[in-house]
Scaffold this motif. Structure first.
Motif, PDB file in Angstrom:
ATOM      1  N   ARG A  10      -4.248   4.694  10.636  1.00 51.61           N
ATOM      2  CA  ARG A  10      -5.570   4.560  10.146  1.00 51.61           C
ATOM      3  C   ARG A  10      -5.581   3.099  10.014  1.00 51.61           C
ATOM      4  O   ARG A  10      -6.681   2.514   9.616  1.00 51.61           O
ATOM      5  CB  ARG A  10      -6.337   5.457   8.982  1.00 51.61           C
ATOM      6  CG  ARG A  10      -5.924   6.813   9.400  1.00 51.61           C
ATOM      7  CD  ARG A  10      -6.575   7.614   7.871  1.00 51.61           C
ATOM      8  NE  ARG A  10      -8.030   7.149   7.850  1.00 51.61           N
ATOM      9  CZ  ARG A  10      -8.561   7.560   6.604  1.00 51.61           C
ATOM     10  NH1 ARG A  10      -8.073   8.095   5.820  1.00 51.61           N
ATOM     11  NH2 ARG A  10     -10.013   6.836   6.621  1.00 51.61           N
ATOM     12  N   TRP A  11      -4.598   2.365  10.108  1.00 55.76           N
ATOM     13  CA  TRP A  11      -4.829   0.793   9.697  1.00 55.76           C
ATOM     14  C   TRP A  11      -5.308  -0.002  11.111  1.00 55.76           C
ATOM     15  O   TRP A  11      -5.054   0.485  12.376  1.00 55.76           O
ATOM     16  CB  TRP A  11      -3.242   0.330   9.530  1.00 55.76           C
ATOM     17  CG  TRP A  11      -2.729   0.553   8.308  1.00 55.76           C
ATOM     18  CD1 TRP A  11      -3.359   1.520   7.493  1.00 55.76           C
ATOM     19  CD2 TRP A  11      -1.586   0.288   7.801  1.00 55.76           C
ATOM     20  NE1 TRP A  11      -2.468   1.338   6.288  1.00 55.76           N
ATOM     21  CE2 TRP A  11      -1.516   0.771   6.321  1.00 55.76           C
ATOM     22  CE3 TRP A  11      -0.499  -0.658   8.314  1.00 55.76           C
ATOM     23  CZ2 TRP A  11      -0.422   0.446   5.540  1.00 55.76           C
ATOM     24  CZ3 TRP A  11       0.638  -0.943   7.430  1.00 55.76           C
ATOM     25  CH2 TRP A  11       0.518  -0.477   6.151  1.00 55.76           C
ATOM     26  N   ASN A  12      -5.944  -1.151  10.749  1.00 59.33           N
ATOM     27  CA  ASN A  12      -6.350  -1.869  11.757  1.00 59.33           C
ATOM     28  C   ASN A  12      -5.261  -2.738  12.567  1.00 59.33           C
ATOM     29  O   ASN A  12      -4.047  -2.779  12.171  1.00 59.33           O
ATOM     30  CB  ASN A  12      -7.550  -2.679  11.529  1.00 59.33           C
ATOM     31  CG  ASN A  12      -7.139  -3.751  10.464  1.00 59.33           C
ATOM     32  OD1 ASN A  12      -5.916  -4.177  10.238  1.00 59.33           O
ATOM     33  ND2 ASN A  12      -8.051  -4.248   9.643  1.00 59.33           N
ATOM     34  N   ASN A  13      -5.571  -3.418  13.551  1.00 60.15           N
ATOM     35  CA  ASN A  13      -4.395  -4.103  14.361  1.00 60.15           C
ATOM     36  C   ASN A  13      -3.749  -5.248  13.320  1.00 60.15           C
ATOM     37  O   ASN A  13      -2.724  -5.395  13.572  1.00 60.15           O
ATOM     38  CB  ASN A  13      -5.086  -4.755  15.502  1.00 60.15           C
ATOM     39  CG  ASN A  13      -5.467  -3.529  16.598  1.00 60.15           C
ATOM     40  OD1 ASN A  13      -5.111  -2.553  16.627  1.00 60.15           O
ATOM     41  ND2 ASN A  13      -6.353  -3.878  17.593  1.00 60.15           N
ATOM     42  N   ALA A  14      -4.502  -5.796  12.636  1.00 57.02           N
ATOM     43  CA  ALA A  14      -4.112  -7.002  11.824  1.00 57.02           C
ATOM     44  C   ALA A  14      -2.951  -6.268  10.790  1.00 57.02           C
ATOM     45  O   ALA A  14      -1.905  -7.023  10.656  1.00 57.02           O
ATOM     46  CB  ALA A  14      -5.004  -7.876  11.104  1.00 57.02           C
ATOM     47  N   LYS A  15      -3.454  -5.370  10.112  1.00 54.83           N
ATOM     48  CA  LYS A  15      -2.523  -4.692   9.247  1.00 54.83           C
ATOM     49  C   LYS A  15      -1.206  -4.245   9.800  1.00 54.83           C
ATOM     50  O   LYS A  15      -0.224  -4.292   9.517  1.00 54.83           O
ATOM     51  CB  LYS A  15      -3.220  -3.640   8.234  1.00 54.83           C
ATOM     52  CG  LYS A  15      -2.443  -3.002   7.235  1.00 54.83           C
ATOM     53  CD  LYS A  15      -1.957  -4.115   6.230  1.00 54.83           C
ATOM     54  CE  LYS A  15      -2.778  -4.731   5.248  1.00 54.83           C
ATOM     55  NZ  LYS A  15      -2.093  -5.344   4.388  1.00 54.83           N
ATOM     56  N   TYR A  42       0.816  -1.202   0.153  1.00 60.04           N
ATOM     57  CA  TYR A  42       0.067   0.099  -0.090  1.00 60.04           C
ATOM     58  C   TYR A  42       0.766   1.225  -0.002  1.00 60.04           C
ATOM     59  O   TYR A  42       1.910   1.465   0.554  1.00 60.04           O
ATOM     60  CB  TYR A  42      -0.963   0.118   1.341  1.00 60.04           C
ATOM     61  CG  TYR A  42      -1.908  -0.931   1.361  1.00 60.04           C
ATOM     62  CD1 TYR A  42      -3.256  -0.911   0.662  1.00 60.04           C
ATOM     63  CD2 TYR A  42      -1.390  -2.426   2.196  1.00 60.04           C
ATOM     64  CE1 TYR A  42      -4.061  -2.115   0.521  1.00 60.04           C
ATOM     65  CE2 TYR A  42      -2.614  -3.404   1.957  1.00 60.04           C
ATOM     66  CZ  TYR A  42      -3.695  -3.097   1.306  1.00 60.04           C
ATOM     67  OH  TYR A  42      -4.701  -4.155   1.440  1.00 60.04           O
ATOM     68  N   LEU A  43       0.412   2.210  -0.714  1.00 57.31           N
ATOM     69  CA  LEU A  43       1.112   3.613  -0.579  1.00 57.31           C
ATOM     70  C   LEU A  43       0.617   4.310   0.439  1.00 57.31           C
ATOM     71  O   LEU A  43      -0.708   4.590   0.492  1.00 57.31           O
ATOM     72  CB  LEU A  43       1.025   4.408  -2.000  1.00 57.31           C
ATOM     73  CG  LEU A  43       1.702   3.787  -2.946  1.00 57.31           C
ATOM     74  CD1 LEU A  43       1.505   4.551  -4.565  1.00 57.31           C
ATOM     75  CD2 LEU A  43       3.191   3.645  -2.880  1.00 57.31           C
ATOM     76  N   VAL A  44       1.383   4.668   1.606  1.00 57.23           N
ATOM     77  CA  VAL A  44       0.692   5.220   2.720  1.00 57.23           C
ATOM     78  C   VAL A  44       1.757   6.470   3.169  1.00 57.23           C
ATOM     79  O   VAL A  44       2.888   6.140   2.922  1.00 57.23           O
ATOM     80  CB  VAL A  44       0.717   4.389   3.698  1.00 57.23           C
ATOM     81  CG1 VAL A  44      -0.620   3.051   3.455  1.00 57.23           C
ATOM     82  CG2 VAL A  44       1.927   3.679   4.236  1.00 57.23           C
ATOM     83  N   GLY A  45       1.218   7.372   3.877  1.00 58.95           N
ATOM     84  CA  GLY A  45       1.828   8.522   4.462  1.00 58.95           C
ATOM     85  C   GLY A  45       2.151   7.755   5.836  1.00 58.95           C
ATOM     86  O   GLY A  45       3.286   7.894   6.656  1.00 58.95           O
TER      87      GLY A  45
END
Length: 94
Positions: free
Chosen positions: A76-81, A69-72
């Motif tokens: 905002r991710w859930n615990n699993a990610k 994923y392209l992220v800054g």
């Protein structure tokens, strides 16, 4: 002189009011998305003026590719990610 937080230089024009300078600043900020940093006003032909300006550098957020994923940020991710990102192998540049 500084007008509305912008460094303004007027060269070759002796009778320019601060209201005129503010009008030029407003016009340029309406035309551009970014904020002005500096403005130089000088005479041009036919009684017009030259407006030379510098915009403030654009702010940007660092973008990384993490687990596909392209992220800054990962806020905002859930615990699993987040766990997936924590467990991945990070390679050094040795």
């Amino acid at each position: 002189m500084v007008v509305n937080g912008i460094n303004v230089t007027i060269s070759g024009i002796n009778d320019m009011s601060e209201q005129e300078v503010v009008a030029y600043i407003d016009m340029l900020q309406d035309e551009n998305q970014d904020e002005l940093s500096q403005l130089t006003i000088s005479p041009a032909e036919n009684g017009e003026v030259n407006l030379d300006y510098v915009l403030q550098p654009a702010r940007f957020e660092r973008i990384r590719r993490i687990t596909g994923y392209l992220v800054g940020t990962i806020d905002r991710w859930n615990n699993a990610k987040r766990a997936e990102e924590h467990d991945r192998v990070k390679h050094g540049l040795n």
